[in-house]
Design an enzyme around this catalytic site. Structure first.
Site, PDB file in Angstrom:
ATOM      1  N   LYS A 196       0.851  -1.201   0.000  1.00  0.00           N
ATOM      2  CA  LYS A 196       0.000   0.000   0.000  1.00  0.00           C
ATOM      3  C   LYS A 196       0.889   1.255   0.000  1.00  0.00           C
ATOM      4  O   LYS A 196       2.079   1.184   0.301  1.00  0.00           O
ATOM      5  CB  LYS A 196      -0.908   0.007   1.236  1.00  0.00           C
TER       6      LYS A 196
HETATM    7  C1  LIG Z   1     -10.087  -1.796  -1.074  1.00  0.00           C
HETATM    8  C2  LIG Z   1      -9.486  -2.628   0.020  1.00  0.00           C
HETATM    9  N1  LIG Z   1     -10.198  -2.876   1.122  1.00  0.00           N
HETATM   10  C3  LIG Z   1      -9.703  -3.584   2.143  1.00  0.00           C
HETATM   11  C4  LIG Z   1      -8.430  -4.105   2.094  1.00  0.00           C
HETATM   12  C5  LIG Z   1      -7.976  -4.960   3.219  1.00  0.00           C
HETATM   13  O1  LIG Z   1      -6.784  -4.551   3.784  1.00  0.00           O
HETATM   14  P1  LIG Z   1      -5.807  -5.614   4.471  1.00  0.00           P
HETATM   15  O2  LIG Z   1      -5.131  -6.379   3.393  1.00  0.00           O
HETATM   16  O3  LIG Z   1      -4.861  -4.758   5.252  1.00  0.00           O
HETATM   17  O4  LIG Z   1      -6.615  -6.483   5.340  1.00  0.00           O
HETATM   18  C6  LIG Z   1      -7.636  -3.857   0.967  1.00  0.00           C
HETATM   19  C7  LIG Z   1      -6.246  -4.291   0.850  1.00  0.00           C
HETATM   20  O5  LIG Z   1      -5.742  -5.297   0.746  1.00  0.00           O
HETATM   21  C8  LIG Z   1      -8.179  -3.119  -0.109  1.00  0.00           C
HETATM   22  O6  LIG Z   1      -7.471  -2.887  -1.212  1.00  0.00           O
END
Ligand SMILES: Cc1ncc(COP(=O)(O)O)c(C=O)c1O
Length: 380
Positions: A196
């Site tokens: 990210k």
């Molecule tokens: C749009 C979106 N929502 C939620 C997430 C969830 O984040 P994480 O991977 O930190 O759980 C992500 C990323 O992976 C995402 O791109």
């Protein structure tokens, strides 16, 4: 398909290269980790609070609560609002699955609204007709680093007395009409997944909000719902942000604006050089400040272009090849192909090209030339 790019001129271009970022700030990162190792305060050490304060101030919210991932940020936000069994949550089908998984894991039902083909974000004018007595929240997703059109969404939510949880996982630093992503709804949920724009060394996330009461609840819910210790008035999860992650993210937060600016510059370069080509470059809506977590083009014969790029050592990816309403695990919702045509078309035509703050002009030129090469072959 044969390539006009000779083997000799081929270079390898990764979709993202985290090693370059690390090399640039290695000493700061290593010493931050060493401090945590020296203190051995791995769980909720002082760096977590420090990072939360810095993040809240960056995001222009009163509170920010460090949690274990972006997925858990969404889940905790839903839990704090007591959204679960029998409730409905409106969201976009064109997102990473985590948005949907969190709604389902909270016990609620996702209701999908199609996207705007230009921004790939939820279409506000289609939301209202999906609202009924069971609707408890809307989760707009700020996809690829560009905010959804928040004003009409906030207005609809206010009118129907439902909550807004911004999925800002891909959009730290993005702005909508000079307001920071994640600061406009009842909650803003962020991810620090390593790739990210603000990435940790593993999983991590943040819940931002302005309500003292909801913030207090999130603090409780991320430690199983306990307060005081060993007493559990509500049911939570083990959802804390690690001290090591917080210590690294404190250092990285200092660079986030610079990194986002570099991403914008790299994106402009691609867009300028590809504007005459037979493909669609990202559309930045005029009231938005995009942070280009991903640089996504839309092109016919997308899968053949992927093959061509990969044959020429260029990494690329599809975000996302299956619109979420058509996922097998959601078949009980009985959506079918054709229900959300724009999301379905985007899933077939979009392609993410390499982008990261450190990508070089040589690498971008190589990507652009390889695409030109493909388009000239496929037009003949
Ligand atoms: C749009 C979106 N929502 C939620 C997430 C969830 O984040 P994480 O991977 O930190 O759980 C992500 C990323 O992976 C995402 O791109």
């Amino acid at each position: 398909m044969s390539s006009a790019v000779s083997e000799k001129t081929k270079i390898r271009v990764p979709l993202v290269d985290l090693r370059r970022q690390y090399r640039g700030i290695k000493e700061e990162i290593d010493s931050a980790i060493q401090d945590v190792l020296d203190s051995q305060a791995f769980i909720l050490g002082p760096q977590v609070k420090e990072f939360e304060n810095l993040f809240a101030s960056y995001c222009s919210t009163k509170h920010a609560i460090g949690v274990s991932s972006g997925t858990d940020a969404l889940l905790l936000a839903l839990k704090s609002l007591e959204i679960g069994d029998g409730d409905e949550v409106i969201t976009s089908p064109f997102t990473f699955f985590a948005t949907i998984g969190s709604i389902c894991n909270a016990g609620a039902k996702p209701v999908f609204v199609d996207i705007e083909p230009e921004s790939y974000n939820i279409r506000p004018d289609l939301i209202e007709k999906c609202i009924n007595k069971k609707t408890k929240a809307i989760i707009p997703v700020h996809l690829y680093g560009q905010c959804a059109d928040m004003d009409p969404i906030l207005e609809i939510a206010k009118k129907h007395d439902i909550k807004v949880i911004e999925d800002a996982a891909q959009a730290i630093g993005a702005e909508y009409k000079n307001r920071k992503s994640g600061s406009m709804g009842d909650f803003g949920c962020f991810s620090f997944f390593p790739s990210k724009n603000l990435g940790g060394l593993g999983d991590g996330g943040m819940v931002a909000c302005n309500s003292d009461e909801l913030a207090e609840l999130i603090y409780m819910l991320r430690i199983h719902g306990g307060k005081p210790k060993n007493y559990y008035p509500v049911l939570g999860i083990n959802g804390r942000l690690d001290t090591i992650q917080a210590s690294v993210l404190i250092k990285k937060l200092g660079y986030i604006d610079l990194w986002c600016e570099k991403r914008r510059q790299k994106a402009s370069y691609y867009t300028e050089k590809m504007k005459e080509l037979n493909l669609i470059t990202p559309n930045v809506v005029n009231f938005n400040k995009h942070v280009f977590h991903l640089y996504v083009i839309r092109v016919k014969e997308r899968d053949k272009l992927i093959e061509h790029l990969r044959a020429n050592n260029i990494d690329c990816a599809v975000h996302y090849p299956v619109p979420q309403h058509l996922q097998k695990c959601l078949s009980y919702l009985e959506y079918k192909e054709g229900d959300l045509p724009e999301a379905e078309r985007a899933a077939k035509e979009t392609l993410s090209l390499p982008i990261f703050p450190e990508i070089t002009k040589k690498e971008q030129d190589y990507v652009i030339n390889t695409i030109k090469d493909f388009l000239s072959i496929s037009n003949n």
